[in-house]
Design an enzyme around this catalytic site. Structure first.
Site, short mmCIF file in Angstrom:
data_model
loop_
_atom_site.label_atom_id
_atom_site.label_comp_id
_atom_site.label_asym_id
_atom_site.label_seq_id
_atom_site.Cartn_x
_atom_site.Cartn_y
_atom_site.Cartn_z
CG HIS A 183 -28.93 26.11 -59.45
ND1 HIS A 183 -27.99 26.09 -58.45
CD2 HIS A 183 -28.24 26.13 -60.62
CE1 HIS A 183 -26.77 26.11 -58.99
NE2 HIS A 183 -26.91 26.13 -60.30
CB SER A 304 -57.12 13.50 -48.06
OG SER A 304 -57.61 14.09 -46.87
CE LYS A 310 -54.01 17.04 -51.14
NZ LYS A 310 -53.38 16.94 -49.81
CD GLU A 317 -46.35 12.06 -50.62
OE1 GLU A 317 -46.28 13.12 -50.01
OE2 GLU A 317 -47.39 11.40 -50.71
#
Ligand code: ARG
Length: 498
Positions: A183, A304, A310, A317
């Site tokens: 969980h 970025s 970043k 992803e």
């Protein structure tokens, strides 16, 4: 009127233009010319073509045509001279395509007609015999089976590379203990290599699935002709053998109508993508400032355009994101084949783009996953500093009580209360005194401290396949041997044990 050539490159999909009605084919250029009194509408040619994406079947198509021609020789349809010309012509066409010298022309619809047409143009009449006892319906199935067989072998090899990347890091990470989660909440401590091998097991089942799927892919359909077989006494077992198929499909209608081997392959790929997406998700989380368990190789991250600080996990992803198209492709194939009557229907041409895309996507994802797994480093100090958070040892403490004869439900209750008390004091269980333990259960003795703390909890494990160091060590040895054998045996194909 001379034929207008349209160059179809791998990345240029023919664009439908409603006003483009121009008649492009010279009389009789179509393989089915005889019965027609009108030429095909240009819009139909653009709508029905598959050459823009099935051209990648060219190698399989030529391989299958050569086998078919050899069989035609053996039953006396071709002479030795005709076969020689045919082979020479087909191999020349293959070279032309490989070297980008072949002109594709939308009038010839698909790769099968292109190659046959080019052969006839090259060698004349003998070329007109190639399509004896063959239809594009069994031809396309054969090409797809050959192409998928090779592609499955490539994916299998890529899976081995990812497994190998995980196994290779097991020794160096052996001492690292990570929180295991359920969980997304801290649950029990686990050795890092136990996690790495969990992924190996998943990818192993993917490999087993591929191996099994390959058996059903590797069946010869050639010779089923259009749907009913042929009155020409062909030898289907010969072509099957020449093309290394391990079985010969026993029903011509079934061959012509079914694409279950493509759907099954699409599912195998979907399951791989799903497994990769779990890895991607976990490592994206673990590389956040909040977790900070690991550092991804910068060569596999991007930045970025506005926020200078970043370092984004884009590769992971996209591996996660591309799972959507792989699963979507499977869905498309399911819907495509739903309710199709026997035998061949043109709908089936739509099987190619989804399955090619699934193979391309999964192969690329695996190709990136292997070096990413190898190049990621664990932030060992950060992990260790927070390992006493989350009461990872609570379950082992409960099991300590069970081994002292306390019923599980009672032990669960005692440890629950102990954890509650430690939470209120904001300390881990290791920081409680024996006196405090006695407040909840008289039977505790000093041995209790031998199961407390993440390291002790891991070492207290006993069961087969648990995260106990000796169990994990045994599994690592097993995996090392297996990977070494398979890497050495790199030429072995997935069905060589059949
Ligand atoms: N391009 C076709 C396909 O992929 C080949 C088979 C065409 N057969 C036919 N009868 N039109 O399905």
């Amino acid at each position: 009127m001379s034929s207008k050539k349209i160059k179809v490159t791998p990345d240029s999909k023919a664009v439908f233009h409603p006003l483009e009605k121009e008649k492009t084919q010279p009389e009789g250029s179509k393989a089915w010319g005889g019965v027609f009194t009108e030429s095909t509408d240009r819009r139909v040619e653009l709508f029905t073509e598959s050459i823009s994406y099935d051209r990648r079947l060219f190698e399989a198509d030529i391989r299958a045509s050569i086998a078919h021609a050899e069989m035609l020789l053996s039953i006396g349809i071709l002479t030795v001279g005709e076969l020689a010309k045919m082979k020479e012509g087909l191999l020349e066409i293959r070279r032309e395509i490989e070297e980008n010298r072949f002109v594709f022309n939308i009038e010839f619809e698909d790769i099968h007609l292109h190659i046959e047409h080019a052969l006839i143009a090259k060698i004349g009449d003998p070329g007109r015999k190639l399509h004896t006892a063959r239809s594009r319906n069994d031809q396309v199935v054969t090409d797809m089976r050959l192409w998928i067989r090779d592609a499955l072998d490539r994916v299998d090899r890529r899976l081995l590379d990812v497994q190998s990347a995980f196994v290779t890091r097991c020794d160096a990470d052996f001492e690292v203990i990570l929180p295991g989660y359920t969980h997304t909440r801290r649950a029990q401590p686990v050795l890092a290599p136990h996690i790495w091998l969990a992924y190996c097991e998943k990818f192993e089942r993917d490999r087993q699935r591929i191996k099994d799927c390959r058996k059903r892919v590797n069946v010869a359909g050639l010779g089923a002709a259009a749907l009913a077989g042929t009155s020409i006494p062909i030898d289907r077992f010969k072509t099957a053998e020449l093309l290394d198929f391990t079985g010969v499909a026993a029903n011509s209608l079934d061959v012509s109508s079914d694409r279950d081997f493509i759907l099954e392959s699409a599912f195998c790929l979907t399951q791989i993508a799903l497994h990769l997406s779990t890895l991607a998700e976990e490592w994206i989380l673990w590389s956040t400032a909040e977790f900070n368990f690991l550092r991804l190789p910068q060569s596999f991250c991007t930045g970025s355009s506005i926020m200078p600080q970043k370092i984004n996990p884009d590769v992971l992803e996209l591996i996660r994101g591309k799972t959507a198209r792989v699963a979507g492709n499977l869905q498309s194939l399911i819907v495509l084949t739903k309710g199709l009557p026997l035998a061949y229907n043109r709908d089936l041409q739509e099987d190619k783009e989804p399955i090619f895309d699934s193979f391309d996507t999964v192969e690329t994802s695996l190709t990136l996953a292997a070096p990413l797994v190898a190049g990621t480093t664990l932030n060992q100090n950060v992990i260790a500093d927070r390992l006493d958070k989350g009461y990872l040892d609570a379950t082992t403490l409960m099991e300590y009580l069970i081994m002292k004869g306390v019923p599980q439900r009672t032990a669960h209750g005692i440890v629950g209360k102990l954890v509650r008390s430690a939470m209120e004091k904001e300390v881990p269980l290791t920081k409680l005194s024996l006196k405090e333990f006695h407040e909840f259960y008289e039977g505790f003795d000093y041995n209790v401290f031998s199961v407390l703390g993440a390291k002790n909890a891991v070492e207290a494990m006993k069961s087969y396949a648990s995260t106990a160091p000796e169990q994990v060590r045994m599994q690592i040895d097993h995996w090392k041997q297996k990977i070494e054998r398979e890497v050495l045996d790199g030429t072995e194909t997935a069905d060589s044990e059949n």
